[in-house]
Design an enzyme around this catalytic site. Sequence first.
Site: not given
Lengths: 291, 195
Positions: A80, A152, A234-235
Amino acid sequence: MENERYELNKNLAQMLKGGVIMDVTTPEQAKIAEDAGACAVMALERIPADIRAVGGVSRMSDPKMIKGIQDAVSIPVMAKCRIGHFVEARLLEAIEIDYIDESEVLSPADDVYHIDKTKFNVPFVCGAKDLGEALRRICEGASMIRTKGEPGTGDIVQAVRHMRKMNSEIARISAMREDELFNTAKELQVPYNLVQYVHEYGKLPVVNFAAGGIATPADAALMMQLGAEGVFVGSGIFKSGNPKKRANAIVKAVTNYNDAILIAKLSEDLGDAMVGINEQEIELLMAERGK
Amino acid sequence: MRIGVVAVQGAFLEHEIALGRLGVHCIELRQKKDVLQSYDAIILPGGESTVQGKLLKELDMFEIIQSQINDGMPVLGTCAGMILLAEHISNDSREYFKTLPVTVRRNAYGRQLGSFHIKHTFASFGEIPMTFIRAPYIESADPNVQILAKVDEKIVAVQYLNQIALSFHPELDNDTSVYERFIKQITKSQSLQLK
């Protein structure tokens, strides 16, 4: 960027379809992700849940850390950069990253301009929460789009909202008379030729993945059934009780997203999912960054 | 004619669209019950070989497809598909079908910045467009393997009995030469079965 390079970059996104791209912060996690069936990994210093928790300015990761992940796996490695930070993007291009995510997860470097991605040889993926944002990013040179969701949080509601919004706008444009397209281009603040493409083909001109808040195999399958061509997690994986098992299950759920019996089986005994935060509890809306 | 397209991950839809234009019906192979249906040929599409190989094994499709290939069913492997067919992979310890006696190198042209598009001769078809995406190439092949295309001295397309393997992606370009050759192969194998 010459047209051929842009085609090749769109083509790489096509190869990722039906796959899961996983956030990883170490070479060890990257190996776990690859072994679990990730079609690519996103190398970053902190996963979105931690960025949210720690606060402060969040920037591009240390190139050395990214290189460590490139050396650890054979699948494509993404990383990123901040919205509008074209120098961070140049650094990622210099270390031959496979895909750059110009991402709202990091603190934006520019509150007006996105990166002119047409000037790069390396491909870009960008987040979007509606069709206008998606087409603006494509016009700037993005060769892949993902929903923004709300990174997130482990809460799927925003990704669902963004995917549904985009789909309904695409359906609306598909059904329009041709003479109405000019006004739509004006309303969406996008070039006419992109609106014309959507009208003709009923889809975006690039691959569209789901991202933001995916935490379970069922979440991933939900996004696929809503029309995503693959998912970013992601998380959701490395913030859970059993990352390996959960990653494996999400990969299989994406392949057989219509098979409820299989996904039910995959969802057994996965341990704790990431705790997550509800939409109403969020103080920082990352999806509002970069429109 | 019905072609089974392995659809566990990657660019399988593009193959289905290309074959659909030629009037060929495709079915998607996503899990065990799919590979138990009847079809005349298999396509192993582009994507990530590590993901596809793992899913084929864990979804109990691997051994069935492997024996279909060994029994002579025509198969077309593109990019990741070529890696799955190869007997040896020089820079990876993973093993898959191993039905094609060649040694292939993964990501042989490097990362995405090494991806490229060219026009090059393919078998007897003259020049066709070839798109290479983080592509593999064949480092060495058994003498019985027929070489269909070499680009810069590197083997990028071969045929061995019922198997055609390519480093590049015919499904991403509009040229139909590769599919025509494959369909001819399927028709031939069908007429052999009738005898």
